[in-house]
Design an enzyme around this catalytic site. Structure first.
Site, short mmCIF file in Angstrom:
data_model
loop_
_atom_site.label_atom_id
_atom_site.label_comp_id
_atom_site.label_asym_id
_atom_site.label_seq_id
_atom_site.Cartn_x
_atom_site.Cartn_y
_atom_site.Cartn_z
N GLU A 60 0.81 -1.22 0.00
CA GLU A 60 0.00 0.00 0.00
C GLU A 60 0.84 1.27 0.00
O GLU A 60 0.50 2.26 -0.65
CB GLU A 60 -0.95 0.01 1.20
CG GLU A 60 -2.01 -1.07 1.16
CD GLU A 60 -1.54 -2.42 1.71
OE1 GLU A 60 -2.35 -3.37 1.71
OE2 GLU A 60 -0.37 -2.52 2.14
N PHE A 85 -5.56 0.14 5.83
CA PHE A 85 -4.29 0.15 5.10
C PHE A 85 -4.07 1.49 4.37
O PHE A 85 -2.96 2.01 4.36
CB PHE A 85 -4.24 -1.00 4.09
CG PHE A 85 -4.56 -2.34 4.69
CD1 PHE A 85 -4.05 -2.69 5.94
CD2 PHE A 85 -5.39 -3.23 4.03
CE1 PHE A 85 -4.35 -3.93 6.50
CE2 PHE A 85 -5.70 -4.47 4.60
CZ PHE A 85 -5.17 -4.82 5.83
#
Length: 314
Positions: A60, A85
């Site tokens: 991410e 995330f």
């Protein structure tokens, strides 16, 4: 309308559908995901426009950097992952690579709040609005239903600068399906008029607030319900005007009471119209594993819970 006839759609579904619907109109739109396209619903876009979708894998932080780079080439990247995330794991990259240079990157964060359900506390991000609000220049939105979610995606694409939009996992009632509905970044709406107390709600809690207002009306209490999709920049006028009328304000959010909608409303009223405020949300606790409905009820975010809180306050 009877409860069983209300159309219910998860805002993450609306998100995926909106991206696909807007792709032709916005040829520079590209979508990035971190191995979660099926869950975030960007898979709908990927199927229709495979050459404009990039799966960055479970990376991410790297994905935010890629999005930043793409925006500098004239693309409009929509970066997708779970809120935990997108706002949590990648916070530094969002702050430094997107927020600091004020780049035209949009973050579509799904599976926010306790309605993630059985995935439990690690995945139930109740801190994302607080984190994103603190980044200078970041627009923060939390749509209430399918109609508002699609409108928020369009507004984000038309806006030049970083935007964070929070979407949910669970199906929620469609409440803005009316011909006069208009959406504008930074504008709230009064979805029910009242004079005794103001309930300011965001996301799925707008439906809870409306349900609570119905129950309160049966007790002779007329609650005004203010729906806030854009938490930053906040529509201060609508909140101040309603607070002037009712003299009491309740905020409701599927998020920590620290740093979210409640804090934004308190900042506004404290500075411009000191008013008693009660914040309903996650009270400095982590979530837990359970069905979305059971958790919403346990933490007092359903219509019954909001009703009881308002009754105690009023």
């Amino acid at each position: 309308m009877a409860e069983n006839t209300v159309k219910k759609i998860a805002t993450r579904e609306s998100y995926g559908n909106a991206l696909k619907e807007l792709a032709e109109e916005f040829p520079n739109l590209v979508v990035l995901d971190a191995d979660l396209a099926a869950a975030t619903k960007t898979g709908v876009f990927k199927k229709a426009y495979p050459d404009r979708h990039i799966d960055c894998g479970i990376a991410e932080c790297n994905m935010m950097g890629i999005a930043a780079g793409l925006s500098l080439t004239g693309k409009i990247p929509f970066v997708s992952s779970f809120a935990m995330f997108a706002a949590g794991r990648a916070y530094e990259q969002v702050r430094n690579s997107i927020g600091y240079p004020h780049l035209n990157v949009k973050i579509g964060a799904t599976h926010a709040g306790i309605t993630v359900g059985e995935d439990g506390a690690t995945h139930q991000c109740n801190e994302d609005i607080a984190l994103m609000r603190t980044i200078p220049g970041m627009v923060v939105m939390c749509p209430a239903d399918d109609v508002e979610a699609k409108a928020a995606v369009r507004a984000a694409l038309e806006y030049d600068g970083p935007v964070y939009i929070r979407f949910g996992r669970a199906a929620v009632p469609v409440i803005n399906d009316r011909p006069d509905y208009k959406f504008e970044i930074g504008k709230g709406s009064i979805v029910r008029e009242g004079k005794d107390v103001t309930i300011v709600a965001t996301g799925i809690c707008v439906d809870s607030a409306l349900g609570a207002a119905e129950k309160l009306a049966a007790d002779g209490i007329q609650a005004e319900v203010v729906s806030i999709c854009t938490i930053k920049p906040l529509d201060e006028d609508i909140i101040i005007n309603s607070a002037k009328k009712t003299g009491k304000v309740i905020t409701v959010e599927e998020h920590s009471v620290i740093g979210g909608l409640g804090s934004a409303v308190c900042d506004c009223l404290c500075a411009k119209l000191p008013t008693p405020v009660k914040k309903i949300g996650m009270q400095d606790v982590f979530g837990e594993s359970g069905s979305a409905a059971a958790l919403v009820a346990k933490y007092g975010l359903d219509a019954e819970g909001v009703y009881k809180s308002v009754k105690e306050f009023v």
